[in-house]
Design an enzyme around this catalytic site. Structure first.
Site, PDB file in Angstrom:
ATOM      1  N   HIS A 131      -1.400  -1.274  -5.932  1.00  0.00           N
ATOM      2  CA  HIS A 131      -0.709  -1.502  -7.196  1.00  0.00           C
ATOM      3  C   HIS A 131       0.796  -1.305  -7.091  1.00  0.00           C
ATOM      4  O   HIS A 131       1.285  -0.412  -6.397  1.00  0.00           O
ATOM      5  CB  HIS A 131      -1.274  -0.579  -8.280  1.00  0.00           C
ATOM      6  CG  HIS A 131      -1.192   0.881  -7.925  1.00  0.00           C
ATOM      7  ND1 HIS A 131      -0.077   1.647  -8.182  1.00  0.00           N
ATOM      8  CD2 HIS A 131      -2.072   1.697  -7.305  1.00  0.00           C
ATOM      9  CE1 HIS A 131      -0.280   2.876  -7.761  1.00  0.00           C
ATOM     10  NE2 HIS A 131      -1.489   2.936  -7.223  1.00  0.00           N
ATOM     11  N   ASP A 132       1.522  -2.188  -7.778  1.00  0.00           N
ATOM     12  CA  ASP A 132       2.974  -2.070  -7.965  1.00  0.00           C
ATOM     13  C   ASP A 132       3.773  -2.258  -6.682  1.00  0.00           C
ATOM     14  O   ASP A 132       4.951  -1.911  -6.640  1.00  0.00           O
ATOM     15  CB  ASP A 132       3.327  -0.728  -8.623  1.00  0.00           C
ATOM     16  CG  ASP A 132       2.574  -0.500  -9.919  1.00  0.00           C
ATOM     17  OD1 ASP A 132       2.784  -1.289 -10.862  1.00  0.00           O
ATOM     18  OD2 ASP A 132       1.753   0.442  -9.982  1.00  0.00           O
ATOM     19  N   GLY A 149       0.447   2.589  -3.102  1.00  0.00           N
ATOM     20  CA  GLY A 149       1.130   2.094  -4.288  1.00  0.00           C
ATOM     21  C   GLY A 149       2.639   2.174  -4.219  1.00  0.00           C
ATOM     22  O   GLY A 149       3.213   2.989  -3.503  1.00  0.00           O
TER      23      GLY A 149
END
Length: 268
Positions: A131-132, A149
């Site tokens: 994520h991200d 992340g």
């Protein structure tokens, strides 16, 4: 594609066993293989090919001319306990190749809400983009490379096989990370890093040559590298000396600024 499939899908060569949400936005000349699932809030650009048994989750935008191989999982929910189902997104840039069993997750609300894979990336088998994360243009992730992340990877960086990168790490442009490395601090642009924990091993001379960097540019980068990493100076001292002794080419300025602005500290 068989004559039957052409009659069923005259515009999109989509296999009849694929499960496509009616609200998905699919451009012309997109190929989707058997048993692949494409959910609702999905956009797929022209010329993209998606192999069999893939899953394209909600809130995903895939650019044109991409090639996603079988069993890839694209846009799944973040693997983060702080994620509670908020709407977040994943974008994949033009011309990116994603190989078998790769996983690329959407962003998180607290992390900006977006995972962004850049143009012309090559994600090999079993790679993971959490994520991200943000990747630049031309990034290569070799087999089993794993991004935690919030990682940022610059243009034309190469991450070797079985590499694990700690969350929030930044990798500079044209950097090369050797296989089986564990990266816990930032990696400056233009360098080679390898090991557990990763350490620097000079400039990425082969990568710079392949990308047609001029000899005078490489020479100045070598001077800057030596000042920062070979003579025991602090970052502040190295910055001052590099500005005084090294020609301030754009590449040298980028090298200095990356190190100055590192929040986690740079690998040495």
């Amino acid at each position: 594609m068989t004559e039957t499939n052409q009659q069923i899908h005259p515009i999109h060569p989509i296999h009849p066993t694929a499960i496509i949400d009616p609200s998905a936005r699919i451009d012309e000349n997109v190929t989707i293989g058997p048993y692949t699932i494409v959910k609702g809030d999905v956009t797929i650009g022209s010329g993209t090919t998606i192999g069999p048994h893939c899953t394209i989750d909600d809130h995903v935008t895939i650019g044109p001319d991409c090639n996603i191989f079988q069993y890839a999982s694209i846009g799944g929910a973040p693997q983060d306990l702080k994620f509670h189902g908020e709407t977040t997104h994943l974008t994949i840039g033009r011309g990116t190749i994603i190989r078998e069993f790769a996983t690329v997750n959407r962003g998180t609300g607290f992390g900006g809400g977006l995972t962004a894979v850049g143009e012309e990336n090559y994600l090999m088998a079993y790679t993971h983009v959490a994520h991200d994360c943000k990747t630049g243009k031309g990034v290569i992730l070799a087999n089993n490379a794993t991004l935690a992340g919030h990682i940022e990877i610059g243009n034309y960086a190469t991450i070797g096989g079985l590499v694990a990168i700690h969350q929030f790490v930044k990798i500079g442009d044209y950097a090369y990370i050797g296989g089986k490395s564990a990266v816990v601090k930032d990696i400056p642009p233009f360098v080679i890093a390898a090991g557990d924990r990763a350490t620097l091993h000079g400039l990425n001379n082969v990568g710079l040559k392949r990308h047609n960097f001029d000899t005078p540019v490489v020479r100045q980068l070598k001077k800057a590298y030596r000042i920062f990493f070979r003579i025991g100076l602090t970052v502040t001292q190295a910055v001052e000396r590099t500005k005084a002794e090294v020609e301030q080419l754009p590449e040298v300025v980028a090298f200095i600024e990356f190190i100055k602005n590192s929040n986690r500290g740079v690998t040495r």
